[in-house]
Design an enzyme around this catalytic site. Structure first.
Site, PDB file in Angstrom:
ATOM      1  N   PHE A  91      36.996  -3.199  36.165  1.00 20.64           N
ATOM      2  CA  PHE A  91      36.016  -2.413  36.924  1.00 20.64           C
ATOM      3  C   PHE A  91      36.655  -1.114  37.373  1.00 20.64           C
ATOM      4  O   PHE A  91      37.827  -1.077  37.756  1.00 20.64           O
ATOM      5  CB  PHE A  91      35.537  -3.194  38.158  1.00 20.64           C
ATOM      6  CG  PHE A  91      34.653  -2.381  39.068  1.00 20.64           C
ATOM      7  CD1 PHE A  91      33.307  -2.201  38.766  1.00 20.64           C
ATOM      8  CD2 PHE A  91      35.160  -1.761  40.214  1.00 20.64           C
ATOM      9  CE1 PHE A  91      32.488  -1.427  39.577  1.00 20.64           C
ATOM     10  CE2 PHE A  91      34.347  -0.992  41.034  1.00 20.64           C
ATOM     11  CZ  PHE A  91      33.009  -0.830  40.706  1.00 20.64           C
ATOM     12  N   ILE A 154      46.190  -1.495  33.381  1.00 23.19           N
ATOM     13  CA  ILE A 154      46.550  -0.609  32.279  1.00 23.19           C
ATOM     14  C   ILE A 154      45.779  -1.035  31.035  1.00 23.19           C
ATOM     15  O   ILE A 154      45.759  -2.220  30.684  1.00 23.19           O
ATOM     16  CB  ILE A 154      48.063  -0.660  31.976  1.00 23.19           C
ATOM     17  CG1 ILE A 154      48.866  -0.188  33.193  1.00 23.19           C
ATOM     18  CG2 ILE A 154      48.402   0.200  30.758  1.00 23.19           C
ATOM     19  CD1 ILE A 154      50.374  -0.343  33.026  1.00 23.19           C
ATOM     20  N   GLY A 155      45.134  -0.077  30.404  1.00 24.31           N
ATOM     21  CA  GLY A 155      44.450  -0.337  29.135  1.00 24.31           C
ATOM     22  C   GLY A 155      44.481   0.930  28.309  1.00 24.31           C
ATOM     23  O   GLY A 155      43.929   1.953  28.723  1.00 24.31           O
ATOM     24  N   SER A 168      44.500   2.475  36.147  1.00 22.78           N
ATOM     25  CA  SER A 168      43.690   2.572  37.371  1.00 22.78           C
ATOM     26  C   SER A 168      44.461   1.936  38.514  1.00 22.78           C
ATOM     27  O   SER A 168      45.025   0.848  38.365  1.00 22.78           O
ATOM     28  CB  SER A 168      42.332   1.886  37.188  1.00 22.78           C
ATOM     29  OG  SER A 168      42.487   0.527  36.832  1.00 22.78           O
ATOM     30  N   CYS A 184      40.555  -8.466  33.714  1.00 22.25           N
ATOM     31  CA  CYS A 184      41.523  -8.516  32.619  1.00 22.25           C
ATOM     32  C   CYS A 184      41.661  -9.908  32.020  1.00 22.25           C
ATOM     33  O   CYS A 184      42.651 -10.208  31.340  1.00 22.25           O
ATOM     34  CB  CYS A 184      42.891  -7.984  33.073  1.00 22.25           C
ATOM     35  SG  CYS A 184      42.801  -6.300  33.724  1.00 22.25           S
TER      36      CYS A 184
END
EC number: 2.3.1.181
Length: 229
Positions: A91, A154-155, A168, A184
């Site tokens: 989110f 982290i993505g 984020s 996640c």
């Protein structure tokens, strides 16, 4: 200022919806790719976008189990977007610092290692937390944690060693948004924020300078600010 370091153009996008920021990333990726195709490595720009999103649930390339939930998630007042980043569902919303580094890894590491890049992002986030006297760290699960509470996600996506998407960091975000998902894909894990851990209101605005300092530590570069930070 060192003239031997790569230049990173920093764009503070303020509050912006996820889909619009995605377009800006794609434009930046295209700019870098064009320079690479012309072998103009010495003229190659790098970008760092800072943004605070309107409420949105995003899923990565492993998204099949979440697409059927999109209608339910939208009913809470958030957008729902399928992306090409790694990772599962997360989110983004007000009170969260989101950063999208669009970088050519060859500008920072001659080995052009994606694993190295993820580790440096983790280090940047851990360092940012230390400015607020929060002892954060990493685990076998990607992201940054305070004990077993996730404070940053982290993505990323990388193509030809050009990165997009990013990280984020929860500042003073309403953590109730995360109660509608398994962030996640990690069961039985809490989500936390800078504000919750410090028991003080920590805003995105006051977090940005510390994040930028940490970023420069782990990605040595010269910043060029394209708008006010």
């Amino acid at each position: 200022m060192s003239f031997n370091l790569p230049t990173v153009y920093v764009h503070n996008l303020g509050k912006l919806c996820f889909r619009q920021s995605l377009l800006k990333q794609k434009e930046a990726v295209k700019t870098i790719m064009q320079k690479l195709s012309l072998k103009q490595i010495e003229k190659l720009p790098n970008f760092l976008f800072l943004v605070e999103h309107n409420p949105v649930y995003t899923v990565g390339i492993r998204n099949q189990q979440y697409v059927t939930d999109s209608k339910k998630l939208k009913s809470h007042g958030a957008d729902f977007v399928v992306t090409d980043r790694g990772g599962l569902i997360t989110f983004h919303g007000p009170g969260q610092l989101v950063s999208y580094p669009v970088l050519y890894l060859g500008s920072f590491n001659s080995k052009k290692s994606v694993r190295w890049y993820v580790r440096q992002l983790e280090n940047t986030l851990v360092e940012t937390c230390t400015y607020f006297n929060i002892k954060a760290g990493t685990s076998k699960d990607v992201g940054v944690w305070v004990e077993n509470r996730k404070i940053a996600a982290i993505g990323i996506h990388a193509s030809r060693y050009v990165t997009s998407h990013g990280v984020s960091l929860n500042c003073n975000i309403d953590l109730n948004w995360f109660s509608h998902i398994v962030p996640c894909g990690l069961e039985n894990k809490e989500v936390t924020s800078l504000s919750k851990e410090t028991k003080c209101e920590v805003t995105v605005k006051e977090t940005i300078p510390h994040f930028l300092n940490a970023f420069q530590k782990y990605f040595p570069c010269n910043f060029k600010f394209e708008n006010n930070i």
